[in-house]
Enzyme design. Structure first.
Site, PDB file in Angstrom:
ATOM      1  N   SER A  10       1.055  -1.241  -0.174  1.00 27.49           N
ATOM      2  CA  SER A  10      -0.163   0.301  -0.419  1.00 27.49           C
ATOM      3  C   SER A  10       1.199   1.323   0.138  1.00 27.49           C
ATOM      4  O   SER A  10       0.666   2.274  -0.404  1.00 27.49           O
ATOM      5  CB  SER A  10      -0.995  -0.133   1.320  1.00 27.49           C
ATOM      6  OG  SER A  10      -1.947  -1.036   1.171  1.00 27.49           O
ATOM      7  N   ARG A  33       0.777   8.005   6.073  1.00 32.57           N
ATOM      8  CA  ARG A  33      -0.012   7.152   7.123  1.00 32.57           C
ATOM      9  C   ARG A  33      -1.805   7.554   6.820  1.00 32.57           C
ATOM     10  O   ARG A  33      -2.108   6.912   7.229  1.00 32.57           O
ATOM     11  CB  ARG A  33       0.665   6.735   8.320  1.00 32.57           C
ATOM     12  CG  ARG A  33      -0.400   5.508   9.338  1.00 32.57           C
ATOM     13  CD  ARG A  33       0.602   5.069  10.096  1.00 32.57           C
ATOM     14  NE  ARG A  33       1.910   4.358   9.752  1.00 32.57           N
ATOM     15  CZ  ARG A  33       1.311   3.217   9.794  1.00 32.57           C
ATOM     16  NH1 ARG A  33       0.714   2.770   9.864  1.00 32.57           N
ATOM     17  NH2 ARG A  33       2.713   2.283   9.551  1.00 32.57           N
ATOM     18  N   HIS A  36      -3.030   6.457   3.324  1.00 31.01           N
ATOM     19  CA  HIS A  36      -3.303   4.826   4.129  1.00 31.01           C
ATOM     20  C   HIS A  36      -4.554   4.742   4.532  1.00 31.01           C
ATOM     21  O   HIS A  36      -5.040   3.902   4.186  1.00 31.01           O
ATOM     22  CB  HIS A  36      -1.853   4.120   4.855  1.00 31.01           C
ATOM     23  CG  HIS A  36      -1.782   2.698   5.112  1.00 31.01           C
ATOM     24  ND1 HIS A  36      -2.547   2.126   5.854  1.00 31.01           N
ATOM     25  CD2 HIS A  36      -1.556   1.826   4.118  1.00 31.01           C
ATOM     26  CE1 HIS A  36      -2.202   0.898   6.074  1.00 31.01           C
ATOM     27  NE2 HIS A  36      -2.062   0.609   4.806  1.00 31.01           N
TER      28      HIS A  36
END
Length: 205
Positions: A10, A33, A36
């Protein structure tokens, strides 16, 4: 695929789609993040970092600070393993009976009352707002009045009433923060930022 393999892939996809960017080495893991967690690339344009806020957050975690959230959703979303390695603690006061009583007596929200109740605990720690603009606005008031002194503030309230405005107030404050412009936010995003900081704290040991 194993969980770590999925996360690694990812991140590679995110990095490929983003391409070149201007984030520093300590800012990019946070932005990555967040993307994500949300699959929302708009955070690249809207995120705002106070100078040295990332390092302030990492150092606070390494000192074993209190991390206080405005929602139990944010609390649950924070990785405890890394926080506990440094002797830190993650808590949320929103469901405390004393907070509910204080809010009822004052005619305020529980989120606001919880900030008042957390003043002592947040000293040198991290206050995380992922839902309530009232919590962020109250926290800003207390910081201005020198009644609250966290190491940094993560401010990502979400919604249509005072969410964007409360973040603008935070950005006008000469105080370490990570926040974003606009209405978007949420407990999952706020938790993802703490998680990025915690991972960097472990890596920097």
């Amino acid at each position: 695929m194993k969980p770590q393999e999925i996360e690694d892939l990812s991140f590679k996809i995110i990095e490929k789609e983003v391409g070149d960017h201007s984030f520093s080495d300590d800012q990019w893991p946070i932005v990555r993040r967040m993307i994500h967690t949300s699959a929302d690339f708009e955070y690249i344009q809207t995120i705002r970092f106070y100078p040295d806020a990332v390092q302030k957050g990492i150092q606070a975690i390494q000192r074993g600070c209190y991390i206080i959230t405005d929602t139990n959703m944010a609390r649950v979303g924070i990785r405890k393993k890394e926080i506990h390695e440094f002797g830190g603690n993650v808590s949320c006061l929103i469901a405390e009976e004393a907070v509910a009583k204080k809010a009822k007596e004052a005619g305020s929200t529980r989120a606001l009352a919880a900030v008042d109740m957390a003043c002592e605990q947040m000293e040198g720690g991290i206050y995380v707002v992922g839902n309530a603009p009232t919590a962020l606005l109250r926290l800003i008031e207390l910081i201005k009045e020198k009644k609250a002194n966290p190491a940094m503030v993560i401010g990502f309230p979400v919604g249509f009433v005072n969410a964007a405005e409360s973040k603008d107030e935070l950005m006008a404050l000469d105080f370490p923060y990570i926040t974003n412009k606009g209405r978007k936010g949420g407990s999952n995003i706020a938790a993802s930022i703490v998680n990025a900081l915690a991972i960097m704290a472990v890596e920097a040991r």
